[in-house]
Design an enzyme around this catalytic site. Sequence first.
Site, PDB file in Angstrom:
ATOM      1  N   CYS A   1       0.842  -1.203   0.000  1.00  0.00           N
ATOM      2  CA  CYS A   1       0.000   0.000   0.000  1.00  0.00           C
ATOM      3  C   CYS A   1       0.867   1.238   0.000  1.00  0.00           C
ATOM      4  O   CYS A   1       1.799   1.348   0.787  1.00  0.00           O
ATOM      5  CB  CYS A   1      -0.878   0.044   1.249  1.00  0.00           C
ATOM      6  N   CYS A   2       0.509   2.177  -0.873  1.00  0.00           N
ATOM      7  CA  CYS A   2       1.180   3.477  -0.847  1.00  0.00           C
ATOM      8  C   CYS A   2       0.139   4.553  -1.055  1.00  0.00           C
ATOM      9  O   CYS A   2      -1.061   4.281  -1.030  1.00  0.00           O
ATOM     10  CB  CYS A   2       2.310   3.551  -1.869  1.00  0.00           C
ATOM     11  N   ALA A   3       0.570   5.765  -1.276  1.00  0.00           N
ATOM     12  CA  ALA A   3      -0.366   6.879  -1.389  1.00  0.00           C
ATOM     13  C   ALA A   3      -1.287   6.718  -2.593  1.00  0.00           C
ATOM     14  O   ALA A   3      -2.492   6.871  -2.482  1.00  0.00           O
ATOM     15  CB  ALA A   3       0.398   8.199  -1.461  1.00  0.00           C
TER      16      ALA A   3
ATOM     17  N   THR B   1       4.671   2.102  -6.034  1.00  0.00           N
ATOM     18  CA  THR B   1       4.725   0.751  -5.482  1.00  0.00           C
ATOM     19  C   THR B   1       4.577  -0.281  -6.595  1.00  0.00           C
ATOM     20  O   THR B   1       5.125  -1.370  -6.497  1.00  0.00           O
ATOM     21  CB  THR B   1       3.647   0.569  -4.401  1.00  0.00           C
TER      22      THR B   1
END
Length: 99
Positions: free
Chosen positions: A7-9, A14
Site C-alpha cells: 500500500c502506498c499513497a 509501489t
Amino acid sequence: MKNILLCCAAGMSTSMLVTRMQKYARENQIDVYIKAISINELDDNLQQTDCCLLGPQVKYKLSEVQEKLAPLNIPVSVIDAMDYGMMRGDKVLQSALAM
C-alpha cells in the site's frame, strides 16, 4: 503461495517495486502473488492477504492499519525507505516472506 499486499499513497510507485519483487520471485522460484494498491483501497483488498507492507510515504498510517488487520491475523510493516527508494525488490520480498 503467499499473498502480499503493498500500500502506498496512490499505488503508482509501489507498482514499480512489485515488478522488481515479481522478477526476483521468478528467478528464485518463490511462489507469491503481489499486489500494489492505494491505501484508500485497503478495505476492498484484504481477502486472502497474508501480509501487508506500507510504503514509506504512508507510514503514518501504520498503527491504524495494524489495528484494522490485527483481528484478521494479517501482519503489517513499513517498507524500509532505502529499499523502497532504491527499488530493491529482493530485499522487500525477503522482508515480506519473513513476516
